[in-house]
Write a protein that holds these residues in place. Sequence first.
Motif, PDB file in Angstrom:
ATOM      1  N   ALA A 152       0.806  -1.219   0.000  1.00 48.91           N
ATOM      2  CA  ALA A 152       0.000   0.000   0.000  1.00 48.91           C
ATOM      3  C   ALA A 152       0.842   1.273   0.000  1.00 48.91           C
ATOM      4  O   ALA A 152       0.303   2.376   0.079  1.00 48.91           O
ATOM      5  CB  ALA A 152      -0.911   0.014   1.223  1.00 48.91           C
ATOM      6  N   ALA A 153       2.140   1.114  -0.084  1.00 47.53           N
ATOM      7  CA  ALA A 153       3.017   2.278   0.021  1.00 47.53           C
ATOM      8  C   ALA A 153       3.110   3.013  -1.306  1.00 47.53           C
ATOM      9  O   ALA A 153       3.099   2.416  -2.374  1.00 47.53           O
ATOM     10  CB  ALA A 153       4.416   1.855   0.466  1.00 47.53           C
ATOM     11  N   LEU A 154       3.209   4.339  -1.238  1.00 50.01           N
ATOM     12  CA  LEU A 154       3.394   5.154  -2.434  1.00 50.01           C
ATOM     13  C   LEU A 154       4.875   5.265  -2.790  1.00 50.01           C
ATOM     14  O   LEU A 154       5.224   5.547  -3.923  1.00 50.01           O
ATOM     15  CB  LEU A 154       2.807   6.558  -2.208  1.00 50.01           C
ATOM     16  CG  LEU A 154       1.302   6.599  -1.960  1.00 50.01           C
ATOM     17  CD1 LEU A 154       0.859   8.040  -1.712  1.00 50.01           C
ATOM     18  CD2 LEU A 154       0.548   6.016  -3.142  1.00 50.01           C
ATOM     19  N   THR A 155       5.726   5.063  -1.793  1.00 49.33           N
ATOM     20  CA  THR A 155       7.175   5.094  -2.005  1.00 49.33           C
ATOM     21  C   THR A 155       7.754   3.806  -1.451  1.00 49.33           C
ATOM     22  O   THR A 155       7.134   3.134  -0.626  1.00 49.33           O
ATOM     23  CB  THR A 155       7.819   6.290  -1.292  1.00 49.33           C
ATOM     24  OG1 THR A 155       7.519   6.216   0.110  1.00 49.33           O
ATOM     25  CG2 THR A 155       7.287   7.598  -1.848  1.00 49.33           C
ATOM     26  N   PRO A 156       8.968   3.427  -1.876  1.00 51.59           N
ATOM     27  CA  PRO A 156       9.561   2.190  -1.379  1.00 51.59           C
ATOM     28  C   PRO A 156       9.757   2.217   0.130  1.00 51.59           C
ATOM     29  O   PRO A 156       9.872   3.278   0.740  1.00 51.59           O
ATOM     30  CB  PRO A 156      10.913   2.143  -2.106  1.00 51.59           C
ATOM     31  CG  PRO A 156      10.718   2.982  -3.311  1.00 51.59           C
ATOM     32  CD  PRO A 156       9.791   4.078  -2.895  1.00 51.59           C
ATOM     33  N   ASP A 157       9.799   1.045   0.703  1.00 48.58           N
ATOM     34  CA  ASP A 157      10.054   0.932   2.140  1.00 48.58           C
ATOM     35  C   ASP A 157      11.516   1.218   2.445  1.00 48.58           C
ATOM     36  O   ASP A 157      12.359   1.228   1.559  1.00 48.58           O
ATOM     37  CB  ASP A 157       9.729  -0.491   2.628  1.00 48.58           C
ATOM     38  CG  ASP A 157       8.273  -0.835   2.438  1.00 48.58           C
ATOM     39  OD1 ASP A 157       7.466   0.110   2.432  1.00 48.58           O
ATOM     40  OD2 ASP A 157       7.964  -2.009   2.282  1.00 48.58           O
ATOM     41  N   ALA A 158      11.802   1.406   3.701  1.00 49.74           N
ATOM     42  CA  ALA A 158      13.164   1.724   4.119  1.00 49.74           C
ATOM     43  C   ALA A 158      13.831   0.499   4.711  1.00 49.74           C
ATOM     44  O   ALA A 158      13.204  -0.276   5.415  1.00 49.74           O
ATOM     45  CB  ALA A 158      13.143   2.841   5.150  1.00 49.74           C
ATOM     46  N   ASP A 159      15.100   0.340   4.412  1.00 45.38           N
ATOM     47  CA  ASP A 159      15.861  -0.761   4.974  1.00 45.38           C
ATOM     48  C   ASP A 159      17.152  -0.244   5.577  1.00 45.38           C
ATOM     49  O   ASP A 159      17.703   0.768   5.141  1.00 45.38           O
ATOM     50  CB  ASP A 159      16.200  -1.786   3.893  1.00 45.38           C
ATOM     51  CG  ASP A 159      14.951  -2.460   3.363  1.00 45.38           C
ATOM     52  OD1 ASP A 159      14.292  -3.139   4.141  1.00 45.38           O
ATOM     53  OD2 ASP A 159      14.651  -2.288   2.185  1.00 45.38           O
ATOM     54  N   VAL A 160      17.641  -0.950   6.570  1.00 42.94           N
ATOM     55  CA  VAL A 160      18.914  -0.619   7.192  1.00 42.94           C
ATOM     56  C   VAL A 160      19.821  -1.831   7.099  1.00 42.94           C
ATOM     57  O   VAL A 160      19.399  -2.958   7.339  1.00 42.94           O
ATOM     58  CB  VAL A 160      18.717  -0.190   8.661  1.00 42.94           C
ATOM     59  CG1 VAL A 160      20.049   0.017   9.351  1.00 42.94           C
ATOM     60  CG2 VAL A 160      17.890   1.086   8.734  1.00 42.94           C
ATOM     61  N   ASP A 161      21.056  -1.581   6.731  1.00 44.99           N
ATOM     62  CA  ASP A 161      22.063  -2.612   6.521  1.00 44.99           C
ATOM     63  C   ASP A 161      23.083  -2.522   7.637  1.00 44.99           C
ATOM     64  O   ASP A 161      23.673  -1.465   7.858  1.00 44.99           O
ATOM     65  CB  ASP A 161      22.719  -2.342   5.159  1.00 44.99           C
ATOM     66  CG  ASP A 161      23.719  -3.384   4.782  1.00 44.99           C
ATOM     67  OD1 ASP A 161      23.796  -4.408   5.473  1.00 44.99           O
ATOM     68  OD2 ASP A 161      24.417  -3.180   3.782  1.00 44.99           O
TER      69      ASP A 161
END
Length: 237
Positions: A152-161
């Motif tokens: 449902a997101a309009l922008t990509p999700d965020a990830d942390v490495d």
Amino acid sequence: MRLLFGLAILAIAWLPQAIAHYRFASLINGGVTTTAFQYVRQSTNWNSPVTDVTSNDLRCNVGATTATGTADVAAGSTVGFALDQAIYHPGVLNVYLSKAPFTAASYDGSGKWFKIYQISPVISGGSITFPTDNLATVTFKIPASTPSGYAAALTPDADVDKIEHIALHVASSTGGAQFYIACAQINVTGGGSGNPSPVVNIPGVYTATDPGILINIYWPIELYRIQSFAENIQPAS
């Protein structure tokens, strides 16, 4: 998918502490080493390690709450970390990803993490060697199946490495293992529909008495404990 992204190295150090510390300072993206701490969160403890495996500092290091920016990274592409000096300690290296619910910059790493890469020790007969010795850069691929966004997101999700290095020169007593940690903020694009497994909590992935965390690396070397630790958590599939 915006991700918090990190690397872990299990290391054995015989060198003096003053010259043995190093930091994972820069993200490598598209073959380019970015500016130090542009996308990597900078800690407030300089190059000192974390030693408490129950601490939230095990996620991204002490005071490392946010970086200047978040880098766009294509799923399936090669990324990595550059150090401010080469690795001095023999060790095992692990890389984890965690999905942020909103933005990578605001994510505290309290969600689930999954491993995407590791460099294990080489055990032969009664000896052990570590391919991470003297590495100044570490590169690996973001799995092509890594999702690029919530439905449902309009922008990509965020990830942390996340990247961490565990030095074992004084690990024969509880609390002796030293974790050298950094996290990079990335935004995964063009991803797939994977559901990474297994997942872990950080802290919670290690205990103070795990093989490879509590270990005597001097003679006789407890090879079975190193091997058991390295094989404990395999990269997600």
